[in-house]
Design an enzyme around this catalytic site. Structure first.
Site, PDB file in Angstrom:
ATOM      1  N   GLU A  13       0.830  -1.203   0.000  1.00 26.55           N
ATOM      2  CA  GLU A  13       0.000   0.000   0.000  1.00 26.55           C
ATOM      3  C   GLU A  13       0.864   1.252   0.000  1.00 26.55           C
ATOM      4  OE1 GLU A  13      -2.906  -0.218   3.140  1.00 26.55           O
ATOM      5  OE2 GLU A  13      -3.856  -1.989   2.298  1.00 26.55           O
TER       6      GLU A  13
ATOM      7  N   HIS B  64      -8.137   1.546   1.345  1.00 30.16           N
ATOM      8  CA  HIS B  64      -8.032   1.242   2.785  1.00 30.16           C
ATOM      9  C   HIS B  64      -8.849   2.241   3.615  1.00 30.16           C
ATOM     10  CE1 HIS B  64      -5.239  -0.819   5.911  1.00 30.16           C
ATOM     11  NE2 HIS B  64      -6.439  -0.618   6.415  1.00 30.16           N
TER      12      HIS B  64
END
Length: 300
Positions: free
Chosen positions: A256, A274
């Site tokens: 990420e 997220h």
């Protein structure tokens, strides 16, 4: 008590800590080198998911007594190193449960009715009514991997929608809710129309990999709003391409920000960055709980 806030929490929580006599410094977005340089001067740290509290940070934190993770998992903290150093690690597991559960259900609806794809089509000034025939959630079987706080919130909502709920958990074998049927992982992946994961990341790797995808019903939908890495992205992409997986919705990724362009660009994949706990309500509860934990620790 000197508190270092490394990732954003609510202003209300910061104010509450200061009113209780805690000295709070907000240093958001520090580099790893900057964190190492300053952490030694603090008694407590507050992190979310962005800041990584690795072993070298623990070693530099000579005065640290407690690390509070605002959120569910603590996989961005070297818990063993903290324990060895006598540093307590706390989190706020209940604060964001409803928000993450609602996102998981929302992603299921989005996959079933192709809502993002239909929106994109409309924004191109098209009227493709026949293209977007969807399916109902009613009457389908939902497999929940991880039946902790969030998993149970998902189960309640799924049951209300008329879904059959199967669940597997490596640590929980019985639940009080008669609407949840506890099964083995193989039975869950073989019999579910939808599979959603609500477990922490593990050193053992993905829970859903090539073996599990090979066991699934053709046309299954995968939802991951838990942690990157609990679903093998390579195996998921292969299952999407061979038709085993009809659709997938991902809020978390192995890396990420993600750079898995083949997965991102797949037409049957819905993605969010997220945001499972990113609601006003959850952020308020997380901040409140963080403040309460640190105020309690300061009194010891």
């Amino acid at each position: 008590m000197r508190v270092l806030v490394c990732d954003s929490i609510s202003a209300t929580a910061v104010a509450k800590m200061r009113q209780a006599g805690l000295e709070v410094d907000e240093k958001i977005g520090m580099s790893p080198e900057e964190l190492l340089a300053v952490v030694g001067g603090y008694d407590a740290m507050v992190v979310r998911s962005a800041t990584k509290v690795k072993k070298e940070v623990i070693q530099a934190a000579k005065n640290l007594k407690v690390i509070v993770r605002g959120g569910v998992g603590v996989d961005n903290i070297d818990v063993e190193a903290a324990k060895a150093a006598g540093i307590e690690v706390r989190n706020t597991p209940a604060a964001s449960s409803a928000s993450v559960a609602e996102l998981a259900i929302g992603l299921m609806f989005a996959c079933a009715r192709q809502i993002p794809q239909a929106t994109a089509s409309m924004k191109e000034h098209k009227w493709e009514k026949k293209r977007f025939e969807g399916t109902e959630l009613y009457g389908k079987t939902l497999g929940i991997i991880g039946i902790g706080r969030i998993g149970r919130e998902v189960a309640k909502r799924a049951h209300a929608l008329g879904m059959t709920v199967l669940a597997f958990d490596a640590f929980i074998t019985k639940v009080d809710d008669p609407a949840i049927k506890m099964v083995a992982l193989d039975e869950l992946v073989s019999n579910s129309d939808y599979i959603t994961l609500h477990i922490p990341a593990s050193k053992d790797g993905a829970v859903l990999g090539e073996k599990q995808f090979a066991m699934m019903k053709k046309g299954v939908t995968i939802i991951n709003a838990a942690r990157g890495g609990v679903v093998c992205e390579k195996s998921l992409l292969a299952a999407l391409e061979n038709g085993t997986v009809k659709a997938a919705a991902l809020d978390v990724f192995e890396k990420e920000p993600t750079e898995n362009w083949p997965l991102i660009d797949h037409p049957n994949v819905i993605l969010t960055p997220h945001i499972g706990a990113a609601t006003k309500e959850a952020q308020g509860r997380i901040g409140e709980e963080v403040a309460d934990i640190l105020i309690e620790c300061a009194k010891k």
